[in-house]
Design an enzyme around this catalytic site. Structure first.
Site, mmCIF file in Angstrom:
data_model
loop_
_atom_site.group_PDB
_atom_site.id
_atom_site.type_symbol
_atom_site.label_atom_id
_atom_site.label_comp_id
_atom_site.label_asym_id
_atom_site.label_seq_id
_atom_site.Cartn_x
_atom_site.Cartn_y
_atom_site.Cartn_z
ATOM 1 C CE LYS A 1 84.729 -47.587 70.904
ATOM 2 N NZ LYS A 1 83.352 -47.054 70.958
ATOM 3 C CB SER B 1 81.404 -50.411 71.354
ATOM 4 O OG SER B 1 81.563 -49.118 71.114
ATOM 5 C CB SER C 1 79.722 -46.749 72.614
ATOM 6 O OG SER C 1 78.854 -47.833 71.891
#
Length: 431
Positions: free
Chosen positions: A53, A128, A152
């Site tokens: 990420k 996210s 997330s």
């Protein structure tokens, strides 16, 4: 676990072919190929392609945190988690796109572009860790690293029919990861297969032993209040089929109640995340040597939902933060501990997300509902895993979350491996 150069080339080829999904914010093809050429084939993750990420530092690549301002600013030092993975032979092929500032659940990003769902057009991929899930669901890589503050990792894994593992708080090192809330943040794993989750967790945590677990010995609590009452009918129906299957396999399923779990999670978790983000993100930017200040970063936020969230975070003062930390959080922890002890539970089970993946136009307005089931454990610090064990009649994935006691990560993973082997549908049936 070792993978050949062909596996890396295939990952890079798929990354180019699937560019329309916007799952990757940065592709590092040349460094990846160079790393493959120097890899020792006896390493536990030798040649294993990964994406991480874009709030996790990888030396030589930008860590944009989903923003446009930081999109071209490489960092000089990798996160400790990345270093451990690379020493074990993993090859980072790029950075995964994400919700701006990791502050949303949809993957809709006005600064860097929306991440598209690989097989549910018109619905959000979740966030996210949006790109982390999309890259795995699209077959670019078989596993990825995301982060999870409220939901997330588990939420996008659920929406994409994948495994999403959030470890116990502090099991994974936080150095080099852009913070929202150190009291709740952790890196996590999104994958197609449990074998990959087990191998990645062993490398990151240093704990490789896998305890013996029998499904017939498990006692799982079903917390109907909050965790089931907010479910869409299609989600609840799909989840009930899993409970029936668990009973058929000999798992003891017990009805339980964690009083005010949802309310306490908000009273504790929201002030913690709000206060700590505004306190710790400026420190992170300074420590990495960014040429941009946090005030510049705030001014450059492009996503309206994130602008509103940051503005609201600024209303949380030290008194409310201390109350969350010293009163509401211990109260929620005590209620979890009481339920586990009273019912002699190994863990809890419930739908990961109470809603199906919503349409793009509705998603940002559903922030609170989307994280409702995942959030309480982030305050308590439990290890959690979302497994793709259910689906609606028209094939939309419904993740089931399992939570064990703090520190019982490998036992949770061992149980999850058994469940993935014995509870249909399997991942390949969801596409």
């Amino acid at each position: 676990m070792a993978a050949s150069g062909e596996r890396l080339h295939q990952a890079l080829l798929q990354a180019f072919k699937q560019r329309h999904l916007n799952s990757l914010s940065w592709l590092a093809a040349e460094p990846a190929l160079a790393a493959a050429g120097s890899d020792g084939m006896d390493a536990p993750l030798a040649g294993f392609p990964l994406v991480v990420k874009d709030n996790i530092d990888v030396a030589g690549m930008p860590t944009s945190i989903g923003t446009a301002l930081l999109a071209e600013e490489p960092v000089n030092r990798s996160a400790e988690l990345v270093t451990r993975l690379q020493r074990a032979g993993a090859i980072i092929i790029g950075k995964a796109s994400m919700h701006e500032l990791a502050s949303g659940t949809s993957g809709l990003n006005a600064a860097r572009g929306d991440v598209l769902h690989p097989f549910l057009p018109g619905r959000v991929v979740g966030g996210s860790s949006s790109g982390s899930a999309a890259a795995v669901a699209a077959g670019i890589v078989s596993a990825s690293i995301g982060t999870d503050t409220g939901a997330s990792v588990r939420l996008p894994a659920s929406f994409c029919g994948l495994i999403g593992f959030r470890p116990s708080l502090t099991r994974y090192p936080q150095q080099g990861i852009a913070p929202i809330s150190p009291s709740r943040d952790t890196a996590g794993i999104i994958a197609q297969r449990m074998d990959d989750v087990l191998a990645l967790d062993a490398v990151i945590s240093g704990e490789s032993a896998l305890p013996a677990v029998a499904l017939a010995d498990l006692r799982l609590g079903v917390p109907r209040a909050h965790f089931w009452h907010g479910c869409e009918p299609a989600v609840a129906a799909a989840a009930e089929t899993v409970l029936h299957r668990l009973r058929d396999l000999g798992v003891t399923v017990v009805e339980v109640s964690i009083e005010q779990a949802g309310e306490l999670a908000v009273q504790a978790g929201y002030p913690m995340a709000s206060f700590e983000m505004l306190r710790d993100l400026p420190r992170y930017l300074q420590q990495r040597g960014s040429r941009f200040s946090f005030d510049q970063l705030k001014s450059a936020i492009a996503s309206p939902d994130v602008q509103a969230l940051v503005a609201d975070a600024e209303t949380i003062g030290p008194e409310r933060y201390q109350e969350a930390l010293n009163h509401w959080k211990p109260l929620l922890i005590a209620r979890y501990q009481a339920v586990f002890q009273q019912h002699r539970l190994d863990g809890l089970v419930f739908p990961t997300v109470p809603l199906l993946p919503p349409p793009v136009a509705q998603a940002n307005a559903l922030f609170r509902q989307l994280i409702a089931n995942c959030e309480p454990a982030t305050v308590v610090g439990l290890p959690c895993i979302s497994l793709p064990l259910a689906q609606t009649p028209d094939g939309i994935p419904v993740g089931m979350e399992f939570q064990f006691a703090t520190g019982e990560d490998r036992r949770l993973l061992a149980a999850a491996a058994l469940l993935m082997a014995q509870v249909p549908p399997r991942i390949d049936e969801l596409k």
